[in-house]
Design a protein around this motif. Sequence first.
Motif, PDB file in Angstrom:
ATOM      1  N   ALA A   2      40.536  26.993 -21.229  1.00  0.00           N
ATOM      2  CA  ALA A   2      40.036  25.632 -21.425  1.00  0.00           C
ATOM      3  C   ALA A   2      39.842  25.339 -22.906  1.00  0.00           C
ATOM      4  CB  ALA A   2      38.734  25.436 -20.660  1.00  0.00           C
ATOM      5  N   VAL A   3      39.298  26.312 -23.631  1.00  0.00           N
ATOM      6  CA  VAL A   3      39.018  26.113 -25.061  1.00  0.00           C
ATOM      7  C   VAL A   3      40.299  26.175 -25.886  1.00  0.00           C
ATOM      8  CG1 VAL A   3      37.839  27.067 -27.080  1.00  0.00           C
ATOM      9  CG2 VAL A   3      36.656  26.986 -24.874  1.00  0.00           C
ATOM     10  N   ILE A   4      41.095  27.239 -25.670  1.00  0.00           N
ATOM     11  CA  ILE A   4      42.252  27.496 -26.531  1.00  0.00           C
ATOM     12  C   ILE A   4      43.409  26.547 -26.247  1.00  0.00           C
ATOM     13  CG2 ILE A   4      44.006  29.215 -27.144  1.00  0.00           C
ATOM     14  CD1 ILE A   4      41.854  31.361 -26.568  1.00  0.00           C
ATOM     15  N   HIS A   5      43.682  26.308 -24.953  1.00  0.00           N
ATOM     16  CA  HIS A   5      44.846  25.503 -24.591  1.00  0.00           C
ATOM     17  C   HIS A   5      44.491  24.059 -24.225  1.00  0.00           C
ATOM     18  CE1 HIS A   5      47.223  29.141 -24.699  1.00  0.00           C
ATOM     19  NE2 HIS A   5      46.358  29.720 -23.898  1.00  0.00           N
ATOM     20  N   GLY A   6      43.209  23.801 -23.953  1.00  0.00           N
ATOM     21  CA  GLY A   6      42.801  22.448 -23.615  1.00  0.00           C
ATOM     22  C   GLY A   6      42.187  21.705 -24.785  1.00  0.00           C
ATOM     23  N   ILE A   7      41.149  22.303 -25.378  1.00  0.00           N
ATOM     24  CA  ILE A   7      40.382  21.618 -26.432  1.00  0.00           C
ATOM     25  C   ILE A   7      41.007  21.771 -27.813  1.00  0.00           C
ATOM     26  CG2 ILE A   7      38.139  21.436 -27.552  1.00  0.00           C
ATOM     27  CD1 ILE A   7      38.209  20.513 -24.611  1.00  0.00           C
ATOM     28  N   GLU A   8      41.461  22.990 -28.163  1.00  0.00           N
ATOM     29  CA  GLU A   8      41.938  23.243 -29.532  1.00  0.00           C
ATOM     30  C   GLU A   8      43.075  22.319 -29.962  1.00  0.00           C
ATOM     31  OE1 GLU A   8      43.136  26.983 -32.454  1.00  0.00           O
ATOM     32  OE2 GLU A   8      42.727  27.332 -30.336  1.00  0.00           O
ATOM     33  N   PRO A   9      44.089  22.059 -29.097  1.00  0.00           N
ATOM     34  CA  PRO A   9      45.174  21.167 -29.550  1.00  0.00           C
ATOM     35  C   PRO A   9      44.760  19.704 -29.653  1.00  0.00           C
ATOM     36  CG  PRO A   9      45.841  22.550 -27.677  1.00  0.00           C
ATOM     37  CD  PRO A   9      44.354  22.621 -27.772  1.00  0.00           C
ATOM     38  N   LYS A  10      43.587  19.366 -29.138  1.00  0.00           N
ATOM     39  CA  LYS A  10      43.139  17.977 -29.126  1.00  0.00           C
ATOM     40  C   LYS A  10      42.528  17.604 -30.470  1.00  0.00           C
ATOM     41  CE  LYS A  10      40.047  14.929 -26.506  1.00  0.00           C
ATOM     42  NZ  LYS A  10      39.184  14.801 -25.320  1.00  0.00           N
ATOM     43  N   LYS A  11      42.841  16.433 -30.967  1.00  0.00           N
ATOM     44  CA  LYS A  11      42.302  16.000 -32.258  1.00  0.00           C
ATOM     45  C   LYS A  11      40.858  15.536 -32.143  1.00  0.00           C
ATOM     46  CE  LYS A  11      46.800  14.573 -34.110  1.00  0.00           C
ATOM     47  NZ  LYS A  11      47.613  13.465 -34.665  1.00  0.00           N
ATOM     48  N   GLU A  12      40.527  14.926 -31.009  1.00  0.00           N
ATOM     49  CA  GLU A  12      39.179  14.370 -30.852  1.00  0.00           C
ATOM     50  C   GLU A  12      38.210  15.425 -30.330  1.00  0.00           C
ATOM     51  OE1 GLU A  12      41.803  13.208 -29.158  1.00  0.00           O
ATOM     52  OE2 GLU A  12      42.410  11.485 -30.365  1.00  0.00           O
ATOM     53  N   PHE A  13      36.955  14.977 -30.169  1.00  0.00           N
ATOM     54  CA  PHE A  13      35.876  15.815 -29.658  1.00  0.00           C
ATOM     55  C   PHE A  13      36.218  16.333 -28.258  1.00  0.00           C
ATOM     56  CE2 PHE A  13      31.985  16.186 -27.141  1.00  0.00           C
ATOM     57  CZ  PHE A  13      31.206  16.998 -27.930  1.00  0.00           C
TER      58      PHE A  13
END
Length: 406
Positions: free
Chosen positions: A306-317
Amino acid sequence: MYDLEQYTLDKIIDVGSLQDIQDKYSKLTNLSTITVDRAGVPVIKPSNFSKYCNLIRTSKEGYRRCIDCDAVGGLKSSKLKKPIIYRCHAGLTDFSAPIIVNNVHLGSMLCGQVSIKEDNTKNSIDLKKLSKELYLPLDKLKYTLKEVNIVEYEKVKNAADFLYMFANLIAKMGIANITHSELLQETKEKMKFQQLARDIQIKSIQAQINPHFLFNTLNTMASMSLLESSNNTVELIYALSDILRYSLRNSDKMVNISTEIDNIKKYLFIQSVRFKDKLDYEINISSNVLDCKIPAMTLQPIIENAVIHGIEPKKEFGKVRIISKILSEKYIVFEIQDNGVGMGAKELKSLKNKMNSSNKDDSNISIGIQIVQDRIKYYFGSQYGIDIKSSINVGTTVYIKLPLVY
C-alpha cells in the motif's frame, strides 16, 4: 537432513542479494563492512572500506594479516554465538557477527574500521613499525589514518548488535535456499506422503518472508541516508531494530493480533518520517479481537505494498487505513485501504491471477501478496485468503479473511 558442513556461504546465499544487504547496511551506519567465509576470505566486495584499510591490503603481508584477523574474529564470535568487538592487527576497532545455520558456522559479517573516541586508539598505533613490516610508505599510512572515523564506543556496540540481527536474517536466507534445493527434491520423491509435502511447502513459504521484508525495510532506511540531520534518528533505529527482531523471532509462529499491530505501527512510523507530510495512517482494530491469533507477518507485506506501490508514486497526500470486522462470530476480515494510484481492471486481474498461482512471480508488488495468500491457505484452508478491489487514481483495498482463533 542435509549436511551444512558441505556448503560454503556463497553456495547457499545469492551473492547479489548479499551484496545488496551489505551495501545498504554500510550506508545506513556509515561504517565499513565485509562478509567473509569460515576462513576469513571475502565472499563479496567490501562496502565503504576506509582508505587506510585499503592501503594495508595492497601489501601482501598486510592482506594476509587482514584475512587471518577476520577469520579469528569470525571464529571467536561464532563460538560465543554473539557479536564481539576487537582491535584489528592494524590498530583499528572492528566487530564481528557470526552467520550460523543450525549451529554450523558459515561465515561472518565484519564491520568497523574506526577509532574509539574514548580510548583515542589512533594515537596508540605504531605506524613506523607497521610501515616497516608491511613495506608501505609511512607518509601514506599517516595520511590515510587521519581520515579514519572517530566514533563513540556506544555507537559501535549498538551497531554490532544491529549487525548480528542482519547476520541472522542472512542465515534464514540460507535456510530458504537449502529448503528449496534439498527438501523440494525429497518432496518429489515422496509425493504420496501429502503431509510431508505440505509441511515442507509451509517451511519454504515462511522462509521467503524475511528476505522480502528485509529488502523493503533496508531500501526505506538506506534512502534516508542515515538521517544524520533528523531528530528522529534514534527512534527510527530503535523501530527498525524492533521490526527486524519481530520478523526473526515470529515468522513461523502464530501471534496475537495486538502484537502484529504493534509491529505495523513501528513500520508506519518509519515510513511517515520518510515521506514527511505526504503519508498519514489510521488503525482501527476492534478491541475484542486483539487477543486472537494470526500468522505473524500476515498484514505487514500488504501494508508495504500500500505504501510503496500505492502512496509513493502519488504526488498528492496519501493515507493508509487498517480496520477489522467480525463476521458471524467466526471470521475476521481485515481491510487495508489506501488512496494511492490504484490499478485498472486488466492490471488487477493479472495481479489476482498471480496471487493464486503456484508459480512465484518476481515482481515486488505480487510476491508479498502471494506469500501471504499461500500461508493463509496452508494454515486455515482454501475458504480463507485475500481479495482485492482497486480503481485508478482512487486507491486499493485489500481484504484478508481469517478464522477467529483464540
